[in-house]
Write a protein that holds these residues in place. Sequence first.
Motif: not given
Ligand SMILES: CC(C)(COP(=O)(O)OP(=O)(O)OC[C@H]1O[C@@H](n2cnc3c(N)ncnc32)[C@H](O)[C@@H]1OP(=O)(O)O)[C@@H](O)C(=O)NCCC(=O)NCCS
Length: 142
Positions: A73, A75, A80-83, A85-86, A111, A116, A118
């Motif tokens: 997974m 983004v 990141q943080g714009k929805g 991933g959700r 991290t 997840y 959420k």
């Molecule tokens: C983890 C990841 C996939 C999340 O995708 P994203 O598009 O940034 O997440 P979203 O914007 O859809 O976030 C959905 C919710 O989760 C929260 N969230 C996102 N990343 C988070 C994190 N690392 N820790 C805690 N909360 C997080 C957001 O604040 C949001 O909360 P809200 O609904 O209260 O606003 C992305 O940040 C990423 O690619 N990270 C680097 C690679 C990684 O770690 N991948 C996962 C491997 S297991």
Amino acid sequence: MAVKLIDYGTKHYSQMVSLRYALLRKPLGLAFDDGELEEEMNDILIGCFDDDKLEGCCLLKQAGDGALRLRQMAVVSGLQGKGIGRILLQFAENIARDRGYKKIIMHARKTAIGFYEKLGYKTTSDEFEEVTIPHYIMEKIL
Ligand SMILES: CC(C)(COP(=O)(O)OP(=O)(O)OC[C@H]1O[C@@H](n2cnc3c(N)ncnc32)[C@H](O)[C@@H]1OP(=O)(O)O)[C@@H](O)C(=O)NCCC(=O)NCCS
């Protein structure tokens, strides 16, 4: 923005592998091995696109017992943080449900646990190390 299935071996698949390498492997000084990527011809590959530009991705792999394993997974850093991933994860869950699967499991990076949680996932293991960094097993019943 459009979330869609990616066909193995296509231009979109190459984009997906590049994004995953940049975000998930290169920072750890690791690469993909050929066998690992070859196995993905049997997986459900998912990408989020803005026109032809890949913004995020994930994949689902058969895990036995009516379960799929979520992997890779990622983004794009600046998005990141714009929805995104959700949206990707909800799309993956809908595909899994439509195909009759009952559970999604994963090895989640420490991290990313909060992300997840959420989305309704629970940790089911102690911390362990994978690709040099701390992980937990997480799962969700669909
Ligand atoms: C983890 C990841 C996939 C999340 O995708 P994203 O598009 O940034 O997440 P979203 O914007 O859809 O976030 C959905 C919710 O989760 C929260 N969230 C996102 N990343 C988070 C994190 N690392 N820790 C805690 N909360 C997080 C957001 O604040 C949001 O909360 P809200 O609904 O209260 O606003 C992305 O940040 C990423 O690619 N990270 C680097 C690679 C990684 O770690 N991948 C996962 C491997 S297991």
